[in-house]
Design an enzyme around this catalytic site. Structure first.
Site, PDB file in Angstrom:
ATOM      1  N   GLU A   1       0.951  -1.213   0.122  1.00 24.98           N
ATOM      2  CA  GLU A   1      -0.063   0.117  -0.048  1.00 24.98           C
ATOM      3  C   GLU A   1       0.993   1.407   0.030  1.00 24.98           C
ATOM      4  O   GLU A   1       1.960   1.123   0.104  1.00 24.98           O
ATOM      5  CB  GLU A   1      -0.868   0.187   1.137  1.00 24.98           C
ATOM      6  CG  GLU A   1      -2.283  -0.549   1.178  1.00 24.98           C
ATOM      7  CD  GLU A   1      -3.375   0.543   0.355  1.00 24.98           C
ATOM      8  OE1 GLU A   1      -2.531   1.392  -0.066  1.00 24.98           O
ATOM      9  OE2 GLU A   1      -4.278  -0.090   0.067  1.00 24.98           O
TER      10      GLU A   1
ATOM     11  N   ARG B   1      -8.314   0.748  12.545  1.00 32.68           N
ATOM     12  CA  ARG B   1      -6.843   0.957  12.467  1.00 32.68           C
ATOM     13  C   ARG B   1      -6.504   1.937  11.409  1.00 32.68           C
ATOM     14  O   ARG B   1      -7.406   2.341  10.302  1.00 32.68           O
ATOM     15  CB  ARG B   1      -6.277  -0.223  11.790  1.00 32.68           C
ATOM     16  CG  ARG B   1      -6.596  -0.858  10.662  1.00 32.68           C
ATOM     17  CD  ARG B   1      -5.225  -1.677  10.130  1.00 32.68           C
ATOM     18  NE  ARG B   1      -5.942  -2.224   8.805  1.00 32.68           N
ATOM     19  CZ  ARG B   1      -5.632  -1.700   7.620  1.00 32.68           C
ATOM     20  NH1 ARG B   1      -5.365  -0.245   7.450  1.00 32.68           N
ATOM     21  NH2 ARG B   1      -5.937  -2.490   6.562  1.00 32.68           N
TER      22      ARG B   1
ATOM     23  N   ASN C   1      -5.086   3.859   8.122  1.00 31.39           N
ATOM     24  CA  ASN C   1      -5.158   3.338   6.798  1.00 31.39           C
ATOM     25  C   ASN C   1      -4.215   4.477   5.973  1.00 31.39           C
ATOM     26  O   ASN C   1      -3.393   5.238   6.336  1.00 31.39           O
ATOM     27  CB  ASN C   1      -6.715   3.064   6.234  1.00 31.39           C
ATOM     28  CG  ASN C   1      -6.590   1.916   5.007  1.00 31.39           C
ATOM     29  OD1 ASN C   1      -5.859   1.064   4.832  1.00 31.39           O
ATOM     30  ND2 ASN C   1      -7.369   2.097   3.930  1.00 31.39           N
TER      31      ASN C   1
ATOM     32  N   GLU D   1     -13.816  -4.350  10.710  1.00 32.33           N
ATOM     33  CA  GLU D   1     -14.603  -5.246  10.002  1.00 32.33           C
ATOM     34  C   GLU D   1     -15.135  -5.117   8.665  1.00 32.33           C
ATOM     35  O   GLU D   1     -15.827  -5.664   8.180  1.00 32.33           O
ATOM     36  CB  GLU D   1     -16.069  -5.564  10.855  1.00 32.33           C
ATOM     37  CG  GLU D   1     -15.439  -6.134  12.426  1.00 32.33           C
ATOM     38  CD  GLU D   1     -16.621  -6.470  13.167  1.00 32.33           C
ATOM     39  OE1 GLU D   1     -17.843  -6.249  12.567  1.00 32.33           O
ATOM     40  OE2 GLU D   1     -16.463  -6.736  14.267  1.00 32.33           O
TER      41      GLU D   1
ATOM     42  N   ASN E   1      -9.804   5.568   2.392  1.00 31.57           N
ATOM     43  CA  ASN E   1      -8.681   5.257   1.449  1.00 31.57           C
ATOM     44  C   ASN E   1      -7.777   6.533   0.644  1.00 31.57           C
ATOM     45  O   ASN E   1      -7.575   7.459   1.415  1.00 31.57           O
ATOM     46  CB  ASN E   1      -8.959   4.227   0.507  1.00 31.57           C
ATOM     47  CG  ASN E   1      -8.316   3.012   0.753  1.00 31.57           C
ATOM     48  OD1 ASN E   1      -7.155   2.826   0.928  1.00 31.57           O
ATOM     49  ND2 ASN E   1      -9.374   1.894   0.990  1.00 31.57           N
TER      50      ASN E   1
ATOM     51  N   ASP F   1      -9.663   2.252  -4.516  1.00 30.83           N
ATOM     52  CA  ASP F   1      -8.840   2.267  -3.240  1.00 30.83           C
ATOM     53  C   ASP F   1      -7.783   3.381  -3.352  1.00 30.83           C
ATOM     54  O   ASP F   1      -8.266   4.506  -3.157  1.00 30.83           O
ATOM     55  CB  ASP F   1      -7.796   0.879  -3.303  1.00 30.83           C
ATOM     56  CG  ASP F   1      -7.430   0.625  -2.036  1.00 30.83           C
ATOM     57  OD1 ASP F   1      -6.878   1.637  -1.244  1.00 30.83           O
ATOM     58  OD2 ASP F   1      -7.277  -0.859  -1.752  1.00 30.83           O
TER      59      ASP F   1
HETATM   60 CA    CA Z   1      -5.695   1.280   0.557  1.00 31.63          CA
END
Ligand code: CA
Length: 294
Positions: free
Chosen positions: A20, A103, A105, A123, A151, A202
């Site tokens: 990532e 968390r 990202n 989740e 994202n 994403d």
């Molecule tokens: Ca990502």
């Protein structure tokens, strides 16, 4: 008109669980990226072939460059700083998120030198996440609440727009930005990503023509959209779980693409031996270097 089609090539065999957050470091001509679940920050020099990594000891969502030479990181439930090679890694005191529920990202340094990073529900279905902004003085501001999987982030070159992805909404939203202080308002949808055809949106990157490159998780591709929202180019990869994109190389004309293997079962992994590796394509347009924190 059907979109132009390109193919990305393997740049580095790294087998990340969840590769990532790529970003180009002009200071030494290297590409930084993270393996969130591998709890690693990688640094790869395409010209030299050198590859190094360091462990963050917890899931690392993203990393940014600091103006003074080190790194700023979003690790599990807190922000952190380290030296350029991960030395002296330490938490930024005074702020944390509920690490049992969410968390950190994706994150990016904004054009004003602050680090903007969001959180996601472990989740992946509850809107428990948010988008935060860490200032160089250590203070943290909440920018957006009610996010499920925070994202991709990308500011337009004129600093007047912020593109933002909350993955389960299956598209890209845009905010108006106050170019003086970076304040955001007027959130609205600008690009819809058809999941059945392309996968889930994403990480993102803007190019010099104002077009947006969107990594499509599950779709084995990166899609380029024009400012009017038209699908212009598809970059195909031999890995289905495509996570993020960044321009790099000496002239910022190489588009680097990270991928993941974490969601693939053994049968799928056998069909995608390069899942989790780093890829590159020359898309015929340049991008921008990342801003620096502080
Ligand atoms: Ca990502």
């Amino acid at each position: 008109m059907s979109p132009r089609e390109l193919s990305a090539e393997l740049a580095l065999e790294v087998g990340a669980l969840l590769g990532e957050g790529p970003l180009w470091d002009e200071r030494d001509g290297s590409l930084l990226f993270v393996d969130i679940e591998g709890e690693l920050v990688h640094r790869f020099g395409p010209a030299t072939g050198e590859h190094a990594s360091f462990s963050t000891g917890a899931p690392v969502g993203s990393v940014g460059l600091r103006a003074d030479g080190g790194l700023v990181l979003a690790v599990h439930d807190h922000f952190a700083r380290s030296g350029a090679a991960g030395e002296d890694l330490e938490a930024v005191p005074g702020f944390s998120v509920e690490g049992a529920a969410v968390r950190f990202n994706d994150g990016e340094v904004d054009p004003w030198g602050r680090y903007v990073a969001g959180t996601m529900d472990w989740e992946q279905r509850r809107p428990l996440g948010a988008l935060y902004r860490l200032s160089p003085d250590g203070s943290v501001t909440t920018l957006v609440e009610g996010v499920t999987i925070s994202n991709g982030l990308a500011w337009s070159a004129d600093r007047r727009l912020l593109y933002y992805v909350d993955t389960p909404t299956l598209g890209v939203d845009v905010f108006d930005v106050d170019p003086a202080d970076g304040g955001i308002s007027g959130r609205r949808r600008t690009i819809d990503v058809e999941e059945s055809e392309h996968g889930r949106p994403d990480g993102i990157a803007l190019d010099a023509e104002g077009c947006l490159w969107v990594a499509c998780y599950g779709g084995g591709r990166v899609c380029r959209f024009t400012p009017a929202g038209a699908l212009d180019t598809i970059v195909r990869l031999p890995a289905s779980c495509v996570t993020s994109v960044a321009f790099g190389g000496p002239h910022l004309t190489d588009l680097y693409v990270t991928t993941a293997r974490t969601d693939l079962d053994p049968a799928a992994l056998a069909e995608e031996p390069h899942a989790g590796d780093l890829f590159v394509v020359e898309p015929g347009v340049s991008g921008f270097p990342p801003a620096r924190f502080g």
